[in-house]
Design a protein around this motif. Structure first.
Motif, short mmCIF file in Angstrom:
data_model
loop_
_atom_site.label_atom_id
_atom_site.label_comp_id
_atom_site.label_asym_id
_atom_site.label_seq_id
_atom_site.Cartn_x
_atom_site.Cartn_y
_atom_site.Cartn_z
N TYR A 44 1.10 -1.37 -0.25
CA TYR A 44 0.02 0.15 -0.25
C TYR A 44 0.74 0.95 -0.37
CZ TYR A 44 -3.90 3.50 1.62
OH TYR A 44 -3.86 4.70 2.12
N GLU A 46 0.42 5.29 -0.08
CA GLU A 46 -0.62 6.75 0.13
C GLU A 46 -0.77 7.46 -1.19
OE1 GLU A 46 -2.35 8.58 2.96
OE2 GLU A 46 -1.62 6.88 4.54
N HIS A 49 -3.58 5.94 -3.66
CA HIS A 49 -5.18 5.51 -2.54
C HIS A 49 -6.39 5.11 -4.03
CE1 HIS A 49 -7.50 5.26 1.11
NE2 HIS A 49 -8.45 6.11 -0.22
N GLN A 64 -9.88 1.80 2.55
CA GLN A 64 -9.52 1.66 4.02
C GLN A 64 -8.72 0.48 3.80
OE1 GLN A 64 -11.37 1.29 7.50
NE2 GLN A 64 -9.38 2.38 9.25
N TYR A 66 -5.91 -2.46 5.18
CA TYR A 66 -5.21 -2.71 6.86
C TYR A 66 -4.07 -2.00 7.03
CZ TYR A 66 -8.37 -6.58 6.48
OH TYR A 66 -9.62 -7.52 6.53
N SER A 67 -4.34 -1.85 8.67
CA SER A 67 -2.43 -1.61 9.63
C SER A 67 -1.66 -2.43 9.57
CB SER A 67 -2.79 -0.70 10.21
OG SER A 67 -3.35 -1.94 11.52
N ASN A 68 -0.23 -2.10 9.62
CA ASN A 68 0.71 -3.43 9.18
C ASN A 68 0.76 -4.25 10.76
OD1 ASN A 68 1.81 -1.88 7.44
ND2 ASN A 68 3.33 -0.29 8.62
N ASN A 69 -0.21 -3.64 11.44
CA ASN A 69 0.01 -4.89 12.81
C ASN A 69 -0.74 -5.58 12.81
OD1 ASN A 69 -1.70 -3.05 13.51
ND2 ASN A 69 -1.02 -2.23 15.48
N GLU A 70 -1.99 -5.42 11.56
CA GLU A 70 -2.91 -6.88 11.55
C GLU A 70 -2.73 -7.91 11.26
OE1 GLU A 70 -7.16 -4.95 11.16
OE2 GLU A 70 -6.04 -3.54 11.02
N VAL A 73 -1.31 -7.63 5.36
CA VAL A 73 -0.44 -6.60 5.56
C VAL A 73 -0.83 -6.52 3.76
CG1 VAL A 73 2.09 -5.78 5.11
CG2 VAL A 73 0.72 -7.13 7.36
N ASP A 75 -2.04 -3.81 0.30
CA ASP A 75 -3.42 -3.59 -0.16
C ASP A 75 -4.51 -3.09 -0.17
OD1 ASP A 75 -3.53 -4.94 -1.89
OD2 ASP A 75 -3.57 -3.00 -3.53
N LYS A 78 -10.00 -2.61 4.05
CA LYS A 78 -10.41 -3.83 5.32
C LYS A 78 -12.26 -3.16 5.10
CE LYS A 78 -9.80 -3.25 9.83
NZ LYS A 78 -9.00 -2.13 11.45
#
Length: 178
Positions: A44, A46, A49, A64, A66-70, A73, A75, A78
């Motif tokens: 992903y 920015e 987008h 939106q 997923y964040s990196n800690n979910e 990982v 693009d 979510k």
């Protein structure tokens, strides 16, 4: 010869089937073509987008990642956990079995959200925990009543019980004397 005749009959049947024609036309007009390796989530960024949101057929405001800690990982979007059982049953879906329309982005856990599995997003009339408690209370009540009533038989015997005694014949397999 028979093989070519069989193949020609099959192709004519496929041409008569409107669903096969519609699917063939839709798949050939897609950009990018619907091959699995093209849908693999990428890294992903920015600045891309809007382009990534278009790739997954979402509006840029609704997209939106997923964040990196979910657990996922990349693009991939979510999406909310809404199973097919929570969707409108009267909507004319393109794939009515899954209640899914063509080009609708699937949730990353789509395989566990079928109608034959747990229904995410469905508002139950009774809370499942309360329903389980009511069932358990009912079973305990029935078992308790049957345990308390067990010493008192429900059927009253009409004759006295026949216990085996020595030198007493209760029945025989000999023919009756007439």
């Amino acid at each position: 010869m028979a093989l070519t005749r069989g193949i020609s009959k099959l192709s004519i049947q496929l041409l008569r089937n409107k669903a096969c024609l519609y699917t063939a036309v839709r798949c050939s007009s897609d950009k990018p073509l619907p091959w699995n390796y093209l849908w693999k989530p990428e890294k992903y960024s920015e600045k891309d987008h809007d382009k990534i949101a278009e790739k997954y057929h979402l509006h840029p405001k609704k997209y939106q990642p997923y964040s990196n800690n979910e657990k996922y990982v990349g693009d991939y979007p979510k999406l909310p956990m809404i199973g097919p059982a929570a969707k409108d049953p009267y909507y004319p879906y393109d794939i009515p079995i899954f209640r899914k329309s063509y080009h609708e982005t699937l949730h990353s856990d789509f395989e566990i959200m079928g109608q034959d599995r747990f229904s995410y997003g469905v508002k139950y009339r009774i809370n499942p925990y309360l329903g389980s408690a009511i069932w358990l209370a009912t079973m305990i009540t029935i078992i308790g009543i049957s345990y308390l009533v067990q010493p008192y038989p429900a059927v009253h015997p009409r004759l006295e019980r026949q216990y085996p005694k020595e030198n007493v014949i209760h029945y025989s397999f000999e023919p009756a004397d007439s």
